[in-house]
Scaffold this motif. Structure first.
Motif, mmCIF file in Angstrom:
data_model
loop_
_atom_site.group_PDB
_atom_site.id
_atom_site.type_symbol
_atom_site.label_atom_id
_atom_site.label_comp_id
_atom_site.label_asym_id
_atom_site.label_seq_id
_atom_site.Cartn_x
_atom_site.Cartn_y
_atom_site.Cartn_z
ATOM 1 N N LEU A 88 -70.383 -22.012 14.178
ATOM 2 C CA LEU A 88 -71.223 -22.958 14.915
ATOM 3 C C LEU A 88 -72.696 -22.622 14.741
ATOM 4 C CD1 LEU A 88 -69.152 -23.162 18.224
ATOM 5 C CD2 LEU A 88 -69.169 -24.791 16.328
ATOM 6 N N SER A 144 -66.189 -25.625 19.129
ATOM 7 C CA SER A 144 -67.062 -25.291 20.246
ATOM 8 C C SER A 144 -66.283 -25.167 21.552
ATOM 9 C CB SER A 144 -68.156 -26.349 20.380
ATOM 10 O OG SER A 144 -68.953 -26.118 21.515
ATOM 11 N N ARG A 148 -71.940 -21.538 25.943
ATOM 12 C CA ARG A 148 -71.252 -22.460 25.049
ATOM 13 C C ARG A 148 -72.295 -23.238 24.251
ATOM 14 N NH1 ARG A 148 -67.834 -26.668 28.106
ATOM 15 N NH2 ARG A 148 -67.088 -24.784 29.146
ATOM 16 N N TYR A 149 -71.849 -23.772 23.129
ATOM 17 C CA TYR A 149 -72.735 -24.586 22.300
ATOM 18 C C TYR A 149 -72.781 -26.012 22.824
ATOM 19 C CZ TYR A 149 -73.307 -21.028 18.668
ATOM 20 O OH TYR A 149 -73.645 -19.885 17.994
#
Length: 334
Positions: free
Chosen positions: A19, A91, A113-114
């Motif tokens: 990511l 993600s 978190r993304y």
């Protein structure tokens, strides 16, 4: 109680790396029974972003066989959407939370978190562009419509390389301008930081207001700002370089497409501004939020480096169209 951003390394796994190279934004939250803090981190490092782009370009070269124009668009949308959804799924499964029970940080909960929407958009753009460019080349190779897009990409590449070489040459003699731009903490990694700085200077060379370190660069700030004369001279020289390259490009467009019925300058300007905008959006560095619990070393406030997406799109289009039109018109005086 506090949390140092350097401690994130303890929570990173291969999914986070995947990511990260797609330039997603990390949303970090830290809390205790007494207080809480949050921060968003977007590290738009171009050298890292090139990794998935090259991988997607290579796969497109290998697997795209159909040359139908309609299929090119459908395939590009499909690849972009699929790649974006894959990043979103990764993600979701890579969201991390942990409680720290060290003596100093007892009761500190950390989660990050993304940003899902941004990852989808990044994945869609990377997947769409890589597939569309390769498919377009196979369909329109040698035709005016392809050559115009190719020339826009080549022009930006020439400008980027020229800016990088100028910055590198000046840095070898004297890297004082890095201190003036607030990048002195990164001066040890000169090649790396210059590759990033070149994208910001490239946007500025197209008259786009750009934030670099602690400086907000614009035409007015160059005239009335507090930058040293040598730094102002460097920036003005790069602007004139941009003018020269675009004028010559417009001049060559007239020679190469003189029999074309299309508005070549308009098409080129649209392609040029879109590419500059994508380059700018992927190179933005942002760190900000509410951080009473987060130790950020010498960090004193929100950090933003880059330029706004819509500002870049509009200004670079107008600027490139005007300058290209000048070069395009000059060929009539031969």
């Amino acid at each position: 109680m506090s949390f140092n951003l350097g401690e994130l390394i303890n929570f990173i796994n291969p999914l986070h790396i995947i990511l990260g190279i797609n330039l997603g934004t990390i949303n970090l939250n830290a809390s205790t029974m007494m207080n809480s803090g949050s921060v968003s981190i977007h590290l738009g490092v171009l050298l890292i972003g090139l990794i998935p782009l090259f991988a997607l370009l290579l796969s497109s070269v290998i697997f795209i066989k159909n040359k139908n124009a309609q299929d090119i668009l459908h395939n590009s949308v499909g690849v972009g959407a699929t790649y974006g959804l894959m990043l979103v799924i990764i993600s979701i499964f890579s969201s991390t939370s942990s409680s720290i029970s060290q003596m100093i940080n007892y009761g500190l909960a950390v989660s990050y978190r993304y940003n899902i929407l941004e990852l989808f958009l990044n994945g869609f753009i990377l997947g769409f562009i890589s597939t569309y460019l390769i498919g377009y080349k196979k369909k329109y190779f040698g035709q005016n419509i392809y050559l115009d897009i190719k020339k826009a990409i080549n022009t930006i590449l020439i400008l980027y390389i020229a800016v990088f070489v100028i910055l590198l040459g000046i840095s070898i003699v004297d890297n004082g301008y890095l201190y003036e731009l607030g990048l002195y903490n990164y001066s040890r990694n000169t090649t790396f930081i210059l590759s990033q700085l070149a994208s910001y200077i490239l946007a500025f060379a197209n008259i786009v207001p750009t934030t670099i370190g602690s400086n907000k660069l614009s035409i007015l700030s160059i005239i009335n700002g507090g930058l040293l004369f040598d730094t102002k001279l460097m920036l003005i020289s790069i602007i004139f370089l941009s003018l020269l390259v675009l004028i010559l490009t417009g001049y060559n467009l007239r020679k190469k497409f003189k029999n074309s019925s299309s508005n070549i300058v308009l098409i080129f300007s649209i392609c040029y501004s879109i590419i500059i905008t994508i380059l700018s959006s992927f190179s933005v560095i942002y760190v900000g939020g509410n951080m009473p619990l987060l130790q950020m070393n010498s960090y004193l406030g929100n950090i933003f480096m880059g330029s706004g997406i819509f500002t870049t799109l509009i200004i670079s289009f107008i600027y490139s169209y005007i300058i290209l039109k000048i070069g395009y018109t000059l060929s009539d005086f031969e």
